[in-house]
Design a protein around this motif. Structure first.
Motif, PDB file in Angstrom:
ATOM      1  N   ASN A   1       0.830  -1.211   0.000  1.00 28.18           N
ATOM      2  CA  ASN A   1       0.000   0.000   0.000  1.00 28.18           C
ATOM      3  C   ASN A   1       0.860   1.255   0.000  1.00 28.18           C
ATOM      4  O   ASN A   1       0.552   2.232  -0.690  1.00 28.18           O
ATOM      5  N   ARG A   2       1.925   1.237   0.775  1.00 30.58           N
ATOM      6  CA  ARG A   2       2.831   2.388   0.814  1.00 30.58           C
ATOM      7  C   ARG A   2       3.451   2.621  -0.566  1.00 30.58           C
ATOM      8  O   ARG A   2       3.501   3.751  -1.047  1.00 30.58           O
TER       9      ARG A   2
ATOM     10  N   ALA B   1       0.748   4.001  -2.979  1.00 31.19           N
ATOM     11  CA  ALA B   1       0.426   5.404  -2.688  1.00 31.19           C
ATOM     12  C   ALA B   1       1.566   6.313  -3.136  1.00 31.19           C
ATOM     13  O   ALA B   1       1.322   7.377  -3.730  1.00 31.19           O
ATOM     14  N   LEU B   2       2.795   5.906  -2.875  1.00 30.29           N
ATOM     15  CA  LEU B   2       3.953   6.718  -3.271  1.00 30.29           C
ATOM     16  C   LEU B   2       4.042   6.809  -4.796  1.00 30.29           C
ATOM     17  O   LEU B   2       4.275   7.892  -5.347  1.00 30.29           O
ATOM     18  N   GLU B   3       3.832   5.709  -5.470  1.00 31.24           N
ATOM     19  CA  GLU B   3       3.855   5.691  -6.932  1.00 31.24           C
ATOM     20  C   GLU B   3       2.773   6.617  -7.499  1.00 31.24           C
ATOM     21  O   GLU B   3       3.010   7.384  -8.443  1.00 31.24           O
ATOM     22  N   ALA B   4       1.582   6.555  -6.929  1.00 35.86           N
ATOM     23  CA  ALA B   4       0.475   7.397  -7.389  1.00 35.86           C
ATOM     24  C   ALA B   4       0.774   8.876  -7.138  1.00 35.86           C
ATOM     25  O   ALA B   4       0.537   9.715  -8.014  1.00 35.86           O
TER      26      ALA B   4
ATOM     27  N   LEU C   1      -6.476   2.575  -3.838  1.00 37.89           N
ATOM     28  CA  LEU C   1      -6.603   2.372  -2.396  1.00 37.89           C
ATOM     29  C   LEU C   1      -7.660   3.319  -1.849  1.00 37.89           C
ATOM     30  O   LEU C   1      -8.018   4.304  -2.492  1.00 37.89           O
ATOM     31  N   GLY C   2      -8.107   3.052  -0.641  1.00 39.76           N
ATOM     32  CA  GLY C   2      -9.008   3.975   0.025  1.00 39.76           C
ATOM     33  C   GLY C   2      -8.223   5.147   0.601  1.00 39.76           C
ATOM     34  O   GLY C   2      -7.017   5.034   0.878  1.00 39.76           O
TER      35      GLY C   2
ATOM     36  N   ALA D   1      -0.756   4.664   5.394  1.00 41.24           N
ATOM     37  CA  ALA D   1       0.494   4.167   4.819  1.00 41.24           C
ATOM     38  C   ALA D   1       1.671   5.084   5.142  1.00 41.24           C
ATOM     39  O   ALA D   1       2.811   4.640   5.223  1.00 41.24           O
ATOM     40  N   PHE D   2       1.387   6.370   5.334  1.00 50.57           N
ATOM     41  CA  PHE D   2       2.454   7.335   5.595  1.00 50.57           C
ATOM     42  C   PHE D   2       2.290   8.070   6.910  1.00 50.57           C
ATOM     43  O   PHE D   2       3.181   8.815   7.303  1.00 50.57           O
TER      44      PHE D   2
END
Length: 185
Positions: A12-13, A16-19, A42-43, A50-51
């Protein structure tokens, strides 16, 4: 049971970072938790968890974008003559800034220690390239490296925001003509 959760958290991290990094590279994209969640699949709550928060996510994404730029300065310094390395790096930096000019506006008021550190690294890398070019006699040496670093950096950013390759090339021509040792004295 904690291994699958840990693997999901890592995945998930990364998603999210890629997005967030992809959104930072898109002109006019809105960098919100909701936009990052939609891009990552992701939600919104998962993205934040995640962060630990939006600031930390944006910080990680911006720092990740800047890291290869800083590394590139070192690569050029190691492979080219000092003046040539500085000119090549500034041209690449301006291309990067033109592609990401909206980035700075969205960072105001955020707590970004990683980004602050990468920006300091970038400034130090430019200062090193300038100092090397001065020592090699390719740039006038009557101006302090720190002042030149700020002057060149801020002006290059302003020119890059225009997004015109012709204007960027003209800026570099004028800059290096004005900084040549012949014009400096």
């Amino acid at each position: 049971m904690s291994s699958p959760r840990r693997a999901d958290a890592v995945r998930n991290r990364a998603l999210a970072l890629e997005a967030a990094t992809a959104l930072l590279s898109e002109p006019g994209a809105t960098l919100t938790v909701e936009a990052i969640a939609a891009r990552s699949g992701l939600g919104a709550g998962t993205v934040v968890r995640a962060f630990g928060g939006k600031d930390a996510l944006i910080d990680a994404a911006v720092a990740a974008l800047l890291a290869p730029v800083v590394a590139r300065a070192g690569e050029l310094a190691a492979s080219k003559a000092p003046g040539e390395a500085l000119r090549a790096f500034l041209a690449e930096l301006m291309d990067f800034q033109a592609a990401h000019h909206g980035l700075s506006a969205g960072l105001d008021g955020l707590d970004l220690p990683g980004t602050t550190a990468r920006r300091a690294d970038l400034e130090a890398a430019v200062g090193d390239l300038i100092a090397r070019a001065q020592r090699d006699g390719e740039l006038r040496d009557d101006l302090p490296v720190g002042a030149l670093t700020v002057l060149i950096g801020r002006t290059a950013f302003a020119v890059a925001r225009d997004g015109s390759p012709e204007l960027s090339a003209a800026y570099l021509t004028v800059l290096f003509a004005g900084l040549s040792p012949v014009h400096g004295r």
